[in-house]
Design an enzyme around this catalytic site. Structure first.
Site, PDB file in Angstrom:
ATOM      1  CG  HIS A  70      20.242  -0.194  18.996  1.00  0.00           C
ATOM      2  ND1 HIS A  70      19.198   0.612  19.328  1.00  0.00           N
ATOM      3  CD2 HIS A  70      19.695  -1.368  18.592  1.00  0.00           C
ATOM      4  CE1 HIS A  70      18.056  -0.038  19.141  1.00  0.00           C
ATOM      5  NE2 HIS A  70      18.337  -1.249  18.685  1.00  0.00           N
ATOM      6  CG  ASP A 101      19.403   3.905  19.941  1.00  0.00           C
ATOM      7  OD1 ASP A 101      20.143   3.633  18.971  1.00  0.00           O
ATOM      8  OD2 ASP A 101      18.738   3.058  20.551  1.00  0.00           O
ATOM      9  CB  SER A 180      15.898  -1.625  16.715  1.00  0.00           C
ATOM     10  OG  SER A 180      15.719  -2.063  18.023  1.00  0.00           O
TER      11      SER A 180
END
Lengths: 484, 489
Positions: A70, A101, A180
């Site tokens: 992402h 992901d 992230s």
């Protein structure tokens, strides 16, 4: 492709390295800045505005950075910066797994990671042990390090795709936007990749553990990412003793009962409704559907999760009051795509005479905003429930008229947006690809579109044909369809 | 047959009230035509159907009628345990009784037996024509005994669904700066009644116009009460030239297209899918579905069905290209025409506890137990079912959707705890089309077991109970959770 050779060698190569010290880890953690432009599912012939986003990543091998999918999805340009190194380097996506992901980026600039030791993958961490999360929360230029403990291991939904569930680890180590893709470390080794939080919980973050990362690396070792196999078995627990007795199970038997088989998924041809799955790959299945896995108790699906497409899963089952063993080759499940958010692809559509035909999928529902559950109820039923309740519908696509671009030829139908199409010129609509041909499938003066709610759209064929290019021009549509 | 969806309570009307005749109120005397109504209500708890919710009291209004009755909204008197009325803002309170309540219309008639009550009250004159725009006066009594008048403005009058049902009636919409409205405040212009206020949200109000009120009073006093009719079909505008040509209609010809026909209502059994409905009664329907109404102007045609109290209405249609005239019986949707009832006020909610599964027929009242934003907060599968299939289509059998609303945990339902708010589809191999059908299905077990099937959202799921243990389990669970036997059907 370079990675074909380098990636399989990773576990061996990195295992030879010493455990990384805190300073070495910081050297290997990078800031990732991405310029993003996505397809627009509301106006499918256009793109969204250009956005800038940042995340984190870490050096997994020479020139290779691991991060979350992402962070770099739909990226037009990716820039990476190492801690303390001002000069940016360009990166490109080498492999990306939206369902897990995860992504691997390639940096061609040899100077980028000169003198930096890649990080080594470690094992699954134990519950209540301490972990450190590295990254660049909120895109700051200086690296951040937070600490916490492993508080839970379970199957969770990976929010990037919105439809895939894998093993995930919960920690109270602060994980914020920008973290992230950063590494979660324990004993100098990577035990996970930070990837999401739950805003309804306080001080809780989640990271992707190494079994998922290793499966991704193994998957891409042949140069392509194939994704997960889907057993497609919907089960119920057998906690209830009466139910076990009804099925004729021996008193000591454990397992779960099969309620439904998803059409087109791996198990459909091998398993039957009412079969009881007692073991998977020799691992006993408990009456609540869990198995023992790396010292954790987790759903039986995890056995298939660890495998690649084409590998087999062995199920011990109880059928017709007798045990038997079946082997199921794992296949991909294409219909899962409609349930996922879509990345690195553009929406498909057909525009004719101002009627915009699209396929109902998760991205389309997202156009209703945060309150998408208020979308037309027929759309919600078809998307979320109908396949499970109507065997004839399973595997079929729902095609809708998403918008009506007003013109004299269609102005009476301006309120017919978000309606499900049943037939076009008498042909039952099964997918978007058939729409252009179906629209031509008539010698009559009229073009007849029947909607699922019973209403009809009737257009004068010649008038529609004349209006079509005018409407495209009026609304700035360069292509009247995208059907790759 | 179960109770109808409306409730008609007919009381003996004292002769003195029937003989009660006074002159109509003059402008400025509205306080003599409006009384305050204090209602204590205590509805059933839709989620624990053998219990009632805590009682609450609300103050509203009612209009004095020349029939010796009081007119108010059904919303005000729903699930009432005590209705008291007070005139002229002064003690004493008089006890009122429900004469008739129609939840589909959101209207109710009250009677007061004590003749003392009526002294000093005068009925108000009904305006022959509603107002479709412009200013009006809002009349109401406050809790402190003061009569209050404010103003508002009607901005629109349209055909709209009634508050508790799917019936379409004329609704006035407007705005006002007054607060706390929505409890049957009386709307007047020049001292004449123009409407009864039914709802209030921020500055916006909705009201039922005086002609509809007059028709209700007339219908209500002509027993047996027939109620207002439902159209009984879905329809589509024929306002596209190609659509009209496809159906063989000239460009200037009137008519709308009948899509799906319901099991009940005025069109049931008469109209067919594909009919072109050209005229209803005296009203020609234009391609947009509009009629030209002498009182309301240009409005959608369904209100033409309730323009008179005649039991039948004539429809002119075109079927397969041929003009036809049909006589349709004006009828409301009966209980069996609903798969999911729109309201369950004033009635015991039927339920069954079987092996700890709490079973009940889904109703809008159950969904509304999730509060103001119930459409977002209630279980989405059930909300979808209500939105898509609450009214039975003509080709479907009679069915009242049965749900497992919750599981009362017990050893007999171990492992089934998570199936609350799922739809019960089968019991012992038979389709469950109502609680009665469920009771019939479990009257005999299959090979020593009761096997239920529920729609869980991920597919059908079985729930199994040992037949020789179920009676004991039911007794044990009823004792543990203090569940009384269900009400008599």
């Amino acid at each position: 492709m370079v990675c074909i050779l380098s990636v399989p060698a990773l576990p061996h190569a990195v295992s030879a390295q010493a455990e990384s010290s805190g300073q070495e880890v910081e050297q290997a953690v990078v800031l990732i800045e991405a310029t993003i432009q996505r397809g627009d599912w509301f106006t499918p012939w256009q793109r969204t505005p250009i956005l800038h986003a940042s995340g984190s990543g870490f050096l997994l091998d020479k020139g290779l950075i691991m991060t979350n999918a992402h962070v770099v999805s739909d990226a037009k340009q990716i820039i990476v910066r190492r801690n303390g190194r001002i000069a940016p380097s360009f990166a490109r996506v080498e492999f990306i797994a939206h369902d897990a992901d995860l992504a691997l980026l390639r940096v061609d600039d040899a100077a980028f990671d000169e003198g930096v030791a890649p990080l080594e993958l470690g094992p699954m961490p134990n519950l209540r042990t301490r972990v450190r999360t590295y990254g660049y929360p909120m895109g700051g230029e200086k690296i951040s390090r937070t600490e916490g403990v492993v508080s839970r291991v379970e199957f969770i939904t990976y929010m990037h795709s919105g439809a895939d569930a894998h093993i995930g680890i919960q920690t109270d180590s602060a994980i914020n936007p920008g973290n992230s893709g950063g590494p979660v470390m324990q004993d100098g080794k990577v035990v996970g990749v930070a990837f999401q939080t739950n805003t309804r919980l306080n001080d809780v973050g989640f990271f992707i553990p190494t079994p998922v990362i290793r499966r991704f690396l193994e998957d891409i070792s042949d140069g392509t990412y194939d994704g997960y196999g889907e057993l497609g078995i919907i089960t119920s627990n057998l906690i209830n003793p009466s139910y076990r007795e009804y099925l004729g199970l021996p008193p000591e038997a454990t397992g779960v009962v099969v309620d439904r088989l998803i059409k087109g998924a791996s198990a459909e041809a091998y398993v039957k409704v009412n079969d009881v799955i007692t073991a998977i790959d020799g691992v006993p299945v408990a009456i609540d559907g869990t198995i023992d896995y790396h010292r954790y108790t987790i759903g039986l699906e995890q056995i298939a999760e660890d495998k690649q497409l084409g590998e087999t899963v062995e199920l011990a089952i109880w059928r017709d009051r007798a045990p038997r063993t079946i082997r199921i080759p794992l296949m991909n499940y294409p219909d899962a795509e409609r349930l996922r958010f879509r990345f690195d692809q553009l929406p498909r559509y057909v525009v004719y005479a101002g009627l915009v035909f699209m396929e109902l999928d998760q991205e389309y529902l997202k156009t209703f905003g945060n309150y998408w559950q208020n979308a037309d109820k027929a759309l919600l039923y078809n998307h979320f429930f109908r396949a499970a309740e109507d065997p004839d519908f399973e595997g079929k696509r729902t095609i809708l008229i998403s918008r009506v671009l007003p013109h004299e030829v269609n102005s009476a139908y301006r309120r017919y947006a978000n309606t499900i199409v049943a037939t076009v010129n008498g042909l039952p609509v099964t997918d978007l690809e058939m729409i252009p041909d179906a629209l031509k499938n008539s010698n009559s003066l009229f073009l007849v579109i029947e909607l699922e709610d019973g209403r009809k759209i009737i257009l004068d064929r010649e008038e529609a044909e004349r209006a079509h290019p005018v409407i495209l021009d009026t609304y700035g549509i360069r292509q009247d369809q995208r059907l790759p | 047959m179960r109770a109808a969806v409306f409730r008609a309570i007919v009381l003996a009307i004292p002769a003195c009230i029937l003989a009660w005749q006074v002159a109509e109120a003059q402008a400025g005397e509205e306080f003599r035509s409006v009384v305050s109504v204090r209602v204590t209500h205590q509805p059933q708890d839709a989620t624990i159907p053998w219990q009632k919710t805590n009682e609450s009291t609300v103050l509203g209004n009612a209009l004095v009628l020349a029939t010796g009755q009081l007119l108010t909204t059904a919303d005000l008197v729903k699930s009432a345990t005590l209705i008291q009325v007070r005139k002229l803002g002064r003690y004493p309170d008089f006890q009122a009784e429900l004469f008739l309540v129609d939840y589909d219309l959101d209207l109710a008639l009250l009677t007061v037996a004590d003749t003392e009550f009526w002294a000093g009250l005068v009925p108000i004159k009904f305006s022959a024509a509603p107002i479709t725009f412009g200013r009006f006066v809002i009349n109401r009594w406050r809790a402190n005994g003061r009569f209050e008048q404010g103003t508002g403005e009607v901005v629109d009058l349209r055909t709209s669904s009634s508050r508790f049902g799917s019936m379409e009636i004329p609704i006035m919409r407007g705005n006002t700066n007054m607060t706390g409205l929505g409890w049957a405040e009386v709307m007047t212009v020049n001292g004449e009644l123009v409407g009864l206020l039914t709802s209030h949200n921020r500055a916006e109000i909705q009201a039922t116009p005086s002609p509809t009120l007059a028709l209700f009073i007339q219908t209500a006093n002509k027993l047996p009460y027939r109620g207002f009719a439902h159209r009984g079909f879905s329809w589509q505008r024929l306002n596209a030239p190609a659509l009209r040509e496809f159906h063989g209609l000239a460009l200037d010809a009137p008519g709308i297209l009948v899509n799906k026909v319901f099991a009940g209502g005025t069109g049931a059994g008469i109209l067919q899918e594909g009919d072109i409905l050209v005229q209803l009664g005296d009203y020609v329907i234009d391609p947009e579905g509009l009629i030209s109404h002498p009182l309301y102007g240009s409005v959608l045609f369904p209100i033409a069905i309730n323009d008179t109290i005649d039991p039948v209405i004539t429809a002119r249609i075109i079927r397969d290209g041929k003009p036809m005239e049909l006589v349709m019986r004006r009828q409301r949707l009966a209980d069996e025409d609903y798969r999911i009832r729109p309201h369950t006020f004033d009635r015991q909610i039927d339920y069954e506890v079987f092996g700890g599964l709490l079973l009940q027929e889904l109703s809008l009242g159950y969904l509304k137990a999730w509060g103001k934003n119930w459409a977002e907060r209630a279980p989405s599968r059930l909300v979808i079912e209500y939105a898509l299939r609450s009214i039975r289509k003509a080709d479907r059998p009679i069915e009242h959707l049965v749900i497992v609303s919750k599981v009362l945990p017990d050893v007999t339902n171990l492992g089934f705890e998570g199936i609350g708010n799922s739809i019960l589809t089968h019991a012992n191999g038979k389709p469950v089309t109502s609680l009665a059908a469920f009771r019939e299905a479990i009257s005999e077990s299959v090979r020593g077991y009761h096997v239920l099937k529920v729609q869980s959202g991920r597919g059908q799921r079985k729930l199994v109970f040992k037949a020789d243990e179920i009676a004991g389990a039911n007794r044990r669970i009823s004792q543990l959770y203090d569940v009384p036997p269900p009400p008599d059907p």
